[in-house]
Design a protein around this motif. Sequence first.
Motif, mmCIF file in Angstrom:
data_model
loop_
_atom_site.group_PDB
_atom_site.id
_atom_site.type_symbol
_atom_site.label_atom_id
_atom_site.label_comp_id
_atom_site.label_asym_id
_atom_site.label_seq_id
_atom_site.Cartn_x
_atom_site.Cartn_y
_atom_site.Cartn_z
ATOM 1 N N GLU A 128 -47.831 75.041 19.188
ATOM 2 C CA GLU A 128 -46.733 75.587 19.712
ATOM 3 C C GLU A 128 -45.583 74.698 19.701
ATOM 4 N N SER A 129 -45.748 73.282 19.657
ATOM 5 C CA SER A 129 -44.763 72.365 19.840
ATOM 6 C C SER A 129 -44.382 71.877 18.388
ATOM 7 N N ILE A 130 -45.219 71.655 17.440
ATOM 8 C CA ILE A 130 -45.141 70.765 16.158
ATOM 9 C C ILE A 130 -45.904 71.740 15.135
ATOM 10 N N ASP A 131 -45.093 71.443 13.900
ATOM 11 C CA ASP A 131 -45.854 71.942 12.581
ATOM 12 C C ASP A 131 -46.096 70.655 11.868
ATOM 13 N N VAL A 132 -47.202 70.780 11.218
ATOM 14 C CA VAL A 132 -47.879 69.792 10.389
ATOM 15 C C VAL A 132 -48.260 70.381 9.186
ATOM 16 N N THR A 133 -47.753 69.582 8.119
ATOM 17 C CA THR A 133 -47.775 70.188 6.626
ATOM 18 C C THR A 133 -48.477 68.884 5.971
ATOM 19 N N ILE A 134 -49.213 69.003 5.184
ATOM 20 C CA ILE A 134 -49.936 68.077 4.265
ATOM 21 C C ILE A 134 -50.205 68.467 2.946
ATOM 22 N N ILE A 135 -49.511 67.763 2.079
ATOM 23 C CA ILE A 135 -49.419 68.251 0.653
ATOM 24 C C ILE A 135 -50.557 67.381 -0.078
ATOM 25 N N PHE A 136 -51.558 67.834 -0.847
ATOM 26 C CA PHE A 136 -52.457 67.108 -1.731
ATOM 27 C C PHE A 136 -52.219 67.087 -3.086
ATOM 28 N N LYS A 137 -52.355 65.872 -3.777
ATOM 29 C CA LYS A 137 -52.174 65.736 -5.136
ATOM 30 C C LYS A 137 -53.625 65.025 -5.750
ATOM 31 N N ASN A 138 -54.232 65.336 -6.681
ATOM 32 C CA ASN A 138 -55.346 64.638 -7.315
ATOM 33 C C ASN A 138 -56.411 64.221 -5.971
ATOM 34 N N GLY A 139 -56.422 65.194 -5.168
ATOM 35 C CA GLY A 139 -57.603 64.884 -4.063
ATOM 36 C C GLY A 139 -57.096 64.160 -2.795
ATOM 37 N N ALA A 183 -53.780 63.109 -0.100
ATOM 38 C CA ALA A 183 -52.613 63.644 0.542
ATOM 39 C C ALA A 183 -51.392 62.778 -0.109
ATOM 40 N N SER A 184 -50.498 63.679 -0.354
ATOM 41 C CA SER A 184 -49.272 62.840 -1.262
ATOM 42 C C SER A 184 -47.823 62.977 -0.393
ATOM 43 N N GLU A 185 -48.219 64.179 0.696
ATOM 44 C CA GLU A 185 -46.805 64.095 1.528
ATOM 45 C C GLU A 185 -47.432 64.503 2.997
ATOM 46 N N LEU A 186 -46.786 63.977 4.087
ATOM 47 C CA LEU A 186 -47.096 64.651 5.377
ATOM 48 C C LEU A 186 -45.924 64.858 6.102
ATOM 49 N N THR A 187 -45.625 66.040 6.536
ATOM 50 C CA THR A 187 -44.350 66.518 7.264
ATOM 51 C C THR A 187 -44.696 66.915 8.584
ATOM 52 N N LEU A 188 -44.066 66.237 9.488
ATOM 53 C CA LEU A 188 -44.145 66.783 11.065
ATOM 54 C C LEU A 188 -42.870 67.143 11.484
ATOM 55 N N VAL A 189 -42.752 68.318 11.985
ATOM 56 C CA VAL A 189 -41.698 69.250 12.594
ATOM 57 C C VAL A 189 -41.628 69.433 13.837
ATOM 58 N N MET A 190 -40.915 68.916 14.830
ATOM 59 C CA MET A 190 -41.224 69.378 16.419
ATOM 60 C C MET A 190 -40.284 70.576 16.369
ATOM 61 N N LYS A 191 -40.900 71.579 16.906
ATOM 62 C CA LYS A 191 -40.048 73.006 17.257
ATOM 63 C C LYS A 191 -39.054 72.951 18.337
ATOM 64 N N GLY A 192 -38.016 73.866 18.085
ATOM 65 C CA GLY A 192 -37.182 73.645 19.241
ATOM 66 C C GLY A 192 -37.567 73.958 20.648
ATOM 67 N N GLU A 193 -36.821 73.168 21.494
ATOM 68 C CA GLU A 193 -37.320 73.173 22.893
ATOM 69 C C GLU A 193 -36.592 74.430 23.745
#
Length: 191
Positions: free
Chosen positions: A168-179, A181-191
């Motif tokens: 409800e408050s945060i989106d988390v995206t984790i991208i994997f390369k060669n098994g 994690a290669s990128e972690l993105t955290l985004v807080m949703k609007g209040e």
Amino acid sequence: MKRKILSVFLCSVILSGSACGCNNQIETSNQVSPSETNISSSVDTGILNSLNHMTLCEKSFSFPCLYGDFDDAFTLGNGYYFDDVGYTYYEMFQGEKIVASIGIEGEQSENNNDKKIVMMIVEREQLADLTIGDITGDSEQADWIKIFGEPDNKSDDEKNGLIEYLTESIDVTIIFKNGKASELTLVMKGE
């Protein structure tokens, strides 16, 4: 003439895709059973608890946090304000090394200490300097799922795919390369 046709075609594809996405979202939310809601909220709680126990370059913090929670060892590069989302994008440094890309609420300012970090991207080279709960940022997909629970979205390829958690408050995206994690993105949703 061809450009006009191509433009009209692309616009119609985008609009129909938007309409389909909205419709699917509504149908999905109407079909959630009470037991699924409990599973989702326990996953959300696990994610939010984990994001309260993070370190970056040995500096403890939680997400979201104030930029002032990071000490003077961290500096910001030049910022770029995104009017549509209401935050300023910066590269955050420790010494000469970029450790993350962050979004700080509001317009660019000389003093950001009292402003909230609402977006953070940590990429491959910096993930080794990140811990969330008991895992390092460059861990394998199974480790992330163990700490966060089953994701809302997951690609079929564990070695080169992504997992996504939409709370409800945060989106988390984790991208994997060669098994790993290669990128972690955290985004807080609007209040």
